[in-house]
Design an enzyme around this catalytic site. Structure first.
Site, PDB file in Angstrom:
ATOM      1  N   ASP A  39       0.856  -1.184   0.000  1.00 55.27           N
ATOM      2  CA  ASP A  39       0.000   0.000   0.000  1.00 55.27           C
ATOM      3  C   ASP A  39       0.900   1.245   0.000  1.00 55.27           C
ATOM      4  O   ASP A  39       1.904   1.298   0.714  1.00 55.27           O
ATOM      5  CB  ASP A  39      -0.878  -0.035   1.257  1.00 55.27           C
ATOM      6  CG  ASP A  39      -1.839   1.130   1.360  1.00 55.27           C
ATOM      7  OD1 ASP A  39      -3.037   0.906   1.163  1.00 55.27           O
ATOM      8  OD2 ASP A  39      -1.373   2.247   1.648  1.00 55.27           O
ATOM      9  N   ILE A  40       0.530   2.255  -0.791  1.00 55.26           N
ATOM     10  CA  ILE A  40       1.308   3.502  -0.828  1.00 55.26           C
ATOM     11  C   ILE A  40       1.019   4.291   0.450  1.00 55.26           C
ATOM     12  O   ILE A  40      -0.143   4.531   0.800  1.00 55.26           O
ATOM     13  CB  ILE A  40       0.932   4.357  -2.050  1.00 55.26           C
ATOM     14  CG1 ILE A  40       1.205   3.582  -3.338  1.00 55.26           C
ATOM     15  CG2 ILE A  40       1.717   5.675  -2.053  1.00 55.26           C
ATOM     16  CD1 ILE A  40       0.786   4.314  -4.594  1.00 55.26           C
ATOM     17  N   GLU A  66      -5.144   2.155  -3.805  1.00 58.40           N
ATOM     18  CA  GLU A  66      -3.678   2.229  -3.838  1.00 58.40           C
ATOM     19  C   GLU A  66      -3.031   0.944  -3.365  1.00 58.40           C
ATOM     20  O   GLU A  66      -1.826   0.915  -3.084  1.00 58.40           O
ATOM     21  CB  GLU A  66      -3.186   3.403  -2.987  1.00 58.40           C
ATOM     22  CG  GLU A  66      -3.372   3.243  -1.491  1.00 58.40           C
ATOM     23  CD  GLU A  66      -4.735   3.719  -0.989  1.00 58.40           C
ATOM     24  OE1 GLU A  66      -4.832   4.067   0.192  1.00 58.40           O
ATOM     25  OE2 GLU A  66      -5.693   3.749  -1.789  1.00 58.40           O
TER      26      GLU A  66
END
Length: 376
Positions: free
Chosen positions: A247-248, A290
């Site tokens: 995950d960003i 994301e």
């Protein structure tokens, strides 16, 4: 004297009768040969019609492309007296063909690929008709029963002017092709070309349905299908399986500050980094938003952690669109216990949550023995 004359007359009549019988016999024999020839031609026509019908039925049925190619190949080989055969399809975007179907060839027989500018394929493409050419032992494929063919009959498979592939029928000796045989082979090739065209169209539709439009990575639907396949393969071969969820970090701030179009560009760049960093056998997909997932087959904890750290370092070192510097958090789950395969995605998701809780820009491994913290 009278007896002599009578005997002579009888002999003459007998000779005439024999001549007549001989003439009738020769005529009858000639007629019989004509009938036999006509029957043979009729039988050959029926055989050719049956062959085209078999290929056409295969094309119009629900058979997979591989089955259609096999039917076309084996039917053509039987008609031409071939000892083996192979079907090649053009590789999109490349001036080459790859072997997709074969029969009576050894495993991994030479000639898996064909360049379009090599002979005899180049002559076949130019002539747009079947060609018989000699084969030297260096390039001839091995036969399942031993030895090598001496000649090959190459049949172009094309639709209109588009070359889609070629059939190679391997012969034990040279032969001349009759015009009716050429027409029949072209008819079979046309049916095969139609099947290839339909399969390619279907594949393109499937790829569109299973591909994330923004990142061009497989989507969540494809990942679910592929994960099921990899679980079955791991069970069959008694191998380990791993899953990475990443995950960003602070992605919402990117969208809020720079706009969603900028956020889309960031996602596309991350997808590129994942594609470069992963192994060829790994599957990277956009899980949603994301979040991205990676399926790692035949991989234990050490291998999965190594890849996860490589991805994390590459992301940290990269400069994203707009000069942004970003990081990712990654959760890792691995097991060789087939009873736990179905828990891998959930466990990797929990490990990702732990990585976020630990300060982000880090990698955490799931404890497969118990239930970890859940994401909120």
């Amino acid at each position: 004297m009278d007896l002599t004359i009578a005997a002579f007359g009888f002999s003459a009549l007998l000779l005439v009768a024999l001549v007549v019988v001989l003439v009738l016999f020769l005529r009858l024999r000639g007629h019989t040969q004509e009938v036999e020839q006509a029957l043979a031609e009729q039988s050959g026509s029926k055989e050719r019609a049956d062959m085209l019908m078999a290929v056409a039925q295969a094309v119009n049925s629900s058979l997979a492309l591989s089955d259609v190619l096999h039917v076309a190949l084996t039917q053509s080989g039987r008609l031409m007296g071939a000892v083996a055969g192979a079907m090649y399809l053009v590789t999109p975007g490349k001036a080459e063909m790859r072997r997709q179907s074969d029969y009576n060839l050894t495993h991994n027989a030479r000639g898996a690929g064909r360049k379009l500018d090599e002979e005899p394929l180049r002559s076949v493409v130019t002539a747009q008709r079947p060609v018989v050419a000699p084969l030297d032992s260096e390039h001839a494929p091995g036969l399942e029963g031993g030895g090598h063919p001496t000649h090959v009959l190459v049949v172009p498979v094309q639709r209109a002017t588009q070359l889609m592939g070629a059939m190679e029928l391997y012969l034990p000796k040279p032969r001349q092709l009759r015009e009716d045989q050429i027409e029949l082979l072209q008819g079979v090739a046309a049916e095969a070309a139609m099947a290839i065209s339909h399969a390619q169209l279907y594949q393109a539709q499937e790829e569109n349905a299973l591909t994330d439009e923004l990142t061009k990575l497989p989507n969540r639907r494809y990942m679910a299908q592929r994960f099921l396949q990899e679980m079955q393969r791991a069970r069959r071969h008694h191998k380990g399986l791993a899953f990475l969820m990443l995950d960003i970090d602070h992605f919402k701030q990117i969208n809020d500050t720079n706009g969603h179009l900028h956020g889309d560009a960031v996602l596309a760049e991350l997808a590129r980094i994942l594609t470069v960093a992963k192994r060829e056998s790994d599957v990277a997909a956009r899980y949603g938003g994301e979040e991205f997932g990676l399926i790692l087959n035949e991989t234990g904890e050490t291998g999965a952690m190594t890849l996860a750290e490589r991805i994390r370092e590459k992301v940290e070192a990269a400069t994203f669109p707009g000069g942004l510097k970003l990081t990712v958090s990654i959760g890792v789950a691995t097991t060789d216990d087939e009873a736990l395969f179905t828990s891998l995605i959930e466990k990797a998701d929990q490990a990702l949550y732990s990585a976020k809780q630990a300060g982000r820009n880090t990698v955490r491994v799931a404890d497969m023995r118990g239930v970890g913290a859940r994401r909120e």
